[in-house]
Write an enzyme that holds these catalytic residues in place. Structure first.
Site, PDB file in Angstrom:
ATOM      1  N   ARG A 297       0.648  -1.190   0.039  1.00 50.68           N
ATOM      2  CA  ARG A 297       0.007   0.160  -0.061  1.00 50.68           C
ATOM      3  C   ARG A 297       0.872   1.158  -0.055  1.00 50.68           C
ATOM      4  O   ARG A 297       0.529   2.245  -0.527  1.00 50.68           O
ATOM      5  CB  ARG A 297      -0.948  -0.096   1.137  1.00 50.68           C
ATOM      6  CG  ARG A 297      -1.896  -0.954   0.919  1.00 50.68           C
ATOM      7  CD  ARG A 297      -3.125  -1.115   2.193  1.00 50.68           C
ATOM      8  NE  ARG A 297      -4.112  -1.857   1.963  1.00 50.68           N
ATOM      9  CZ  ARG A 297      -5.033  -2.204   2.657  1.00 50.68           C
ATOM     10  NH1 ARG A 297      -5.179  -1.943   3.822  1.00 50.68           N
ATOM     11  NH2 ARG A 297      -5.997  -3.157   2.115  1.00 50.68           N
ATOM     12  N   TYR A 438      -6.890  -0.324  -6.699  1.00 47.20           N
ATOM     13  CA  TYR A 438      -5.849  -1.382  -6.332  1.00 47.20           C
ATOM     14  C   TYR A 438      -5.031  -1.244  -5.034  1.00 47.20           C
ATOM     15  O   TYR A 438      -5.032  -0.326  -4.658  1.00 47.20           O
ATOM     16  CB  TYR A 438      -5.373  -2.031  -7.680  1.00 47.20           C
ATOM     17  CG  TYR A 438      -4.034  -1.398  -8.269  1.00 47.20           C
ATOM     18  CD1 TYR A 438      -3.267  -0.430  -7.604  1.00 47.20           C
ATOM     19  CD2 TYR A 438      -3.541  -1.573  -9.445  1.00 47.20           C
ATOM     20  CE1 TYR A 438      -2.248   0.258  -7.902  1.00 47.20           C
ATOM     21  CE2 TYR A 438      -2.471  -1.086 -10.132  1.00 47.20           C
ATOM     22  CZ  TYR A 438      -1.812  -0.069  -9.612  1.00 47.20           C
ATOM     23  OH  TYR A 438      -0.608   0.396  -9.787  1.00 47.20           O
ATOM     24  N   GLU A 439      -4.912  -2.510  -4.603  1.00 45.38           N
ATOM     25  CA  GLU A 439      -4.157  -2.547  -3.135  1.00 45.38           C
ATOM     26  C   GLU A 439      -5.124  -1.864  -2.122  1.00 45.38           C
ATOM     27  O   GLU A 439      -4.740  -1.385  -1.202  1.00 45.38           O
ATOM     28  CB  GLU A 439      -2.928  -1.787  -3.180  1.00 45.38           C
ATOM     29  CG  GLU A 439      -1.681  -2.649  -3.829  1.00 45.38           C
ATOM     30  CD  GLU A 439      -1.775  -3.974  -3.075  1.00 45.38           C
ATOM     31  OE1 GLU A 439      -1.821  -4.295  -1.887  1.00 45.38           O
ATOM     32  OE2 GLU A 439      -1.057  -5.027  -3.816  1.00 45.38           O
ATOM     33  N   GLY A 440      -6.498  -2.216  -2.494  1.00 47.35           N
ATOM     34  CA  GLY A 440      -7.528  -1.595  -1.568  1.00 47.35           C
ATOM     35  C   GLY A 440      -7.939  -0.210  -2.044  1.00 47.35           C
ATOM     36  O   GLY A 440      -7.190   0.838  -2.096  1.00 47.35           O
ATOM     37  N   GLN A 445      -8.756   1.808   2.555  1.00 37.71           N
ATOM     38  CA  GLN A 445      -7.606   2.514   3.250  1.00 37.71           C
ATOM     39  C   GLN A 445      -8.282   3.351   4.562  1.00 37.71           C
ATOM     40  O   GLN A 445      -7.923   3.509   5.557  1.00 37.71           O
ATOM     41  CB  GLN A 445      -6.982   3.538   2.658  1.00 37.71           C
ATOM     42  CG  GLN A 445      -6.440   2.849   1.145  1.00 37.71           C
ATOM     43  CD  GLN A 445      -5.502   1.854   1.332  1.00 37.71           C
ATOM     44  OE1 GLN A 445      -4.753   1.800   2.270  1.00 37.71           O
ATOM     45  NE2 GLN A 445      -5.360   0.755   0.646  1.00 37.71           N
TER      46      GLN A 445
END
Lengths: 600, 600
Positions: A297, A438-440, A445
């Protein structure tokens, strides 16, 4: 289409804001002195500027092609990757014992920023490999580490992360890919994974897939997910490559941006099962993912800083070239370059201020990470770890959200030419759009920031950070320039208001997360943005203090830093109270929450 | 990929906010009663939803193709245009004497919104034709009007506007295209025009180009520009088509969005000169352009509303379908559709509130335009004209800026799927990106708002509008719901703060435009956005008053309107003070203005 790494600003942030000296004094970083750091950054600037940056537009125009399960990357990428690997760039912050260089994250981070600014699509491949390395180092057996990590660090092989499935995006409890234990202790893996970045390509000899899957009797939900290594080609005991494993790329996606980065649909086990190796303990897969997720992240946050800077550089260059219209102040009757028009200047200053603020906050976070890993004192480590963990969702969410706005401003500076693909400005606008997803997603977050990072410790970490902001506010007041300098006045006023807004946001989150979660979570993204604005603004305030003191050493650089900090306080920090209003309004349960599903 | 026109909301705005009764009572609108209006809107909803909307994604995928000077449009477009023409849609607000229907702009505007929501690329063709019609009606001789306008209104022919040249974008003083008078009173036109929307296509028999050019002895700069009609095919006295004129499409652009709308490079006069006809008087071309520019700019603002609504509808539909994760409030342990997650709801409510606010402000502006054109009393006409002219750059600038944000939120609601082109959400993000650029960038709208619309009359018109906002604030206070209703409390608080912020912005502009133009123009876009937020919020406040009074008539519709207004006051109006801070900070001459060119 060039990119010039802002090495001077990077070194300024590293040294003056992120506390390089403290990091360099940590055990294990004995070789990472100021000279080494500067040399690494300059070499990275050269490599990324000369080798990767020129391939960026090419990658957009001639994206990778899929045929019969094989992906051919953009011409030039394979050779560039060879140079990347040979330069040792993959191993910059990985352990020396596995072939890495063991440098601080604080030094690796600017190199990562340069790589992403130069070529976001290309940079994703090493980013994912970093993730695979971290996963193996975190949870892999010694055998797995010995077999895979050195080859990943050397760049002979690359890595991927396989989480998403068609029905399981943000919600990993829905993962269905299954892994069946074999007599020899290996597993057979069956299932479909989607959105696998660099899941298939021709740049390296082998691809090491890290795959989330369920064993047959695993508990339901996230507590039944295990992590497996599944190599594209089987690996012999001597490290040699063997037969092709049963994992195939059945298609790649047609995307809005980052087109040179192949996004694969991977099919596991259609021909008897893909051979996989359990990483760590069964059913602990999600936990391992979470450990490395902070790193991934953070890295995506750096992608945001990188693409924002690239968009800024391109827009500034165009604004210095394009001649159009006379100045509004009537200073000449000649048409001038558009950088002389106040609104173009405002747009460029916004792009620059947002990028510099995000960069500073990210590097400061990287320094906290280094101290958290290396400091001799456990309590010191824990304190820095807590701050780092608070900052990770902010760096990820805020840097990526602003990167879209900055790239959009970049298009706007170009006027009609910005809408023409050959100009290149539109590519950043398209590329940046994935970063908040992406990646959350930003909401994920923000939920992390609210739940695990703020409410869980009752706001303690947030208040530690706020106390540090207070110190900066006091430093502004006590500075000799405070009485007469408009930049100090503006910064003091708006940073103080921002600090109060953030403190109220923290109080609201702490008071209501348990009793009224919907009220808090409807304001979670505003809370994340508020933290991003105030904490970046805080870094700009610290920069203003340093730049004012050192101005005579380098009037142009420090003068520009002062002006940019002043712009940040005039134009960006004032947004903080609006975000506070959004956050605390959730309590009423009306507004957005009051609409019924059928009313949308 | 469907689009359902929000006819109910459109009629609500027309009747309750824009004052339909007053417009319908104007001379010349005797036939435009409430029933006709509703019928027109319903038929427009049907046509745009069934015919144009399904072609939108097709147009993006199979954009028009250029070959040997000919442009072939997306399959289906030609037939759809035939139906559009036959339906009489081009003539909706044009004079009956030329074959139009003479309906109020207030009625034509929702139809225009639907067309743009359904298919932005397609809708540009009629938008440009409207421009050509307006130009001819404004300044053309009777002969030119008789020859061209009826065919343009009937949809047999289409029109274009030719302003831009490679060196002359926003700055028309740099126009070089030349027009030489011939013995027969016609002109020969020579030059290159770029960015000509629908400059070449196969949907109509002829294309009528309106072209800015210079005659040989014209004064330099904008005072030497004349306007010419240059038809693609020559037109005989009986209206029949003759030989091909010397204007050719030499290429079309490869664009970020609106791909089904061919953007042509037109070459005039490479084979002896293109025959053109002077419109109005020589050297008055820019003045005529300015007259019709209000109409075109308003229309582009409506494009923003349209694409925003389309993006909202698509995102809302996806959020009701996509199942992912359990609710944060723990109300069930099952995964739910994502519309139940607070942040998805916040995003959808933002999209909806921004769109409804922009729609309301635009339709209110349309009503002012109708009254300004038709009212029996000259002073009344002048008053409404001034308000309309103040609102045009706001509608254009604000509706288009927010359309980018709304389309971007639409991508975000879709998560990873939003980044995949087949999903369709990304198209709106790409398409919307042109709207803040063409027909004058947001900065150009903002400079118009500052210079011609605010400073020139010393802020008089702005203060007339602010006084109307005050009336709404008083109405909120005096309403029975004020004491206990959180929506009223929130709206009163944030609209009052917004009103003050806008008033301070007006004061700053009026006080400083002459003495310190750079200080004002560096804040001109923030001033435009401030006006957009406060005046849209004002419309939402008026909607809140009506919806509260009528709630029992239609609890779902009025309840949703109340909730949306409340969301607007909680989340969007609070941004006003931040914009005020940006505007007034220009005075210091520091920040963005202080950076030297070489420091960027």
């Amino acid at each position: 289409m060039t990119y010039t790494a802002p090495v001077k600003d990077m070194l300024f942030v590293i040294n003056e804001l992120a506390g390089f000296d403290e990091v360099a004094a940590l055990p294990g970083f004995e070789d990472a002195g100021a000279e080494t750091t500067q040399a690494v950054l300059e070499e990275a600037a050269r490599f990324n500027g000369k080798v990767l940056a020129p391939l960026n537009f090419e990658g957009d125009k001639h994206a990778n092609a899929w045929r019969d399960g094989q992906v051919t990357t953009t011409p030039g990428f394979k050779e560039a990757f060879r140079q990347f690997a040979e330069g040792g760039w993959q191993g910059l912050m990985h352990p020396v014992e596995f072939g890495g260089q063991g440098l601080p994250k604080l030094v690796a981070t600017p190199c990562m920023e340069m790589r992403n600014a130069a070529n976001l699509s290309f940079a994703l491949c090493p980013l994912l490999t970093d993730g695979a390395i971290e996963a193996l180092l975190t949870a892999g057996s010694d055998e797995l580490k010995q077999r895979y990590v050195p080859k990943l660090i050397s760049g002979e092989w690359t890595g991927t992360m396989n989480l998403t499935e068609p029905q399981a995006g943000s919600d990993l409890s829905l993962v269905r890919t299954r892994a069946e234990l074999q007599a020899d202790g290996t597993y057979k893996v069956f299932g479909t994974k989607i959105f696998i970045t660099w899941g298939e390509h021709d740049m390296a000899e082998n691809i090491v897939h890290l795959v989330l899957a369920r064993t047959p009797n695993a508990p339901e939900g996230v507590k039944g997910i295990s992590l497996f290594v599944v190599p594209k080609f089987m690996v012999g005991d001597d490290g040699s490559l063997g037969t092709r494993n049963d994992v195939y790329c059945v298609s790649i996606e047609h995307k809005l941006g980052i087109k040179a980065s192949p996004t694969a649909v991977l099919q596991y086990g259609d021909h008897g099962g893909a051979t996989g190796y359990l990483v760590g303990e069964e059913n602990h897969g999600l936990q391992y993912m979470f450990i490395m997720m902070n790193a991934s992240r953070f890295a995506v946050g750096i992608q945001g800083v990188g693409v924002a800077d690239r968009a800024y550089q391109k827009a500034a260059a165009y604004a210095k070239e394009r001649v159009q219209s006379c100045p509004v102040d009537g200073s000449t009757k000649q048409s001038v370059t558009i950088i002389h028009h106040p609104d173009v200047r405002r747009m460029l200053a916004s792009m620059r201020a947002l990028t510099e603020g995000a960069r500073a906050l990210a590097y400061v976070a990287a320094a906290h990470c280094d101290i958290a890993h290396r400091h001799a004192d456990a309590a010191t480590r824990a304190g820095h770890q807590a701050i780092y963990e608070y900052l990770v969702p902010v760096v990820k969410g805020w840097s990526t959200e602003l990167s879209i706005d900055v790239a959009s401003l970049g298009v706007q500076v170009h006027g009609g030419m910005g809408f023409i693909e050959e100009t290149g400005a539109a590519q950043y606008y398209r590329d940046a759009r994935i970063l908040t997803i992406y990646e959350g997603t930003t909401a994920i977050q923000a939920n992390d920031l609210v739940g695990r990072k703020t409410a869980r410790d009752g706001g303690a970490t947030a208040r530690v950070i706020l106390a540090q902001v207070d110190e900066t506010i006091v430093a502004l007041e006590r500075h000799a320039a405070y009485a007469a300098d408009p930049a100090f006045k503006s910064m003091h006023r708006h940073l103080s208001a921002g600090r109060d807004a953030l403190a109220h946001g923290v109080d609201f989150v702490v008071a209501n997360t348990k009793s009224d979660p919907n009220a808090v979570f409807v304001g979670s993204v505003p809370y994340l943005k508020l933290a991003g604005i105030v904490l970046s603004g805080w870094q700009m305030a610290r920069a203003l203090l340093v730049a004012t003191d050192k101005q005579s050493d380098d009037p142009s650089f420090y003068g520009a830093k002062r002006a940019t900090a002043h712009f940040f306080s005039d134009h960006i920090l004032p947004q903080a109270p609006a975000l506070e209003a959004s956050i605390v309004s959730g309590k009423s349960g009306e507004g957005g929450l009051a609409l019924k599903e059928e009313q949308f």
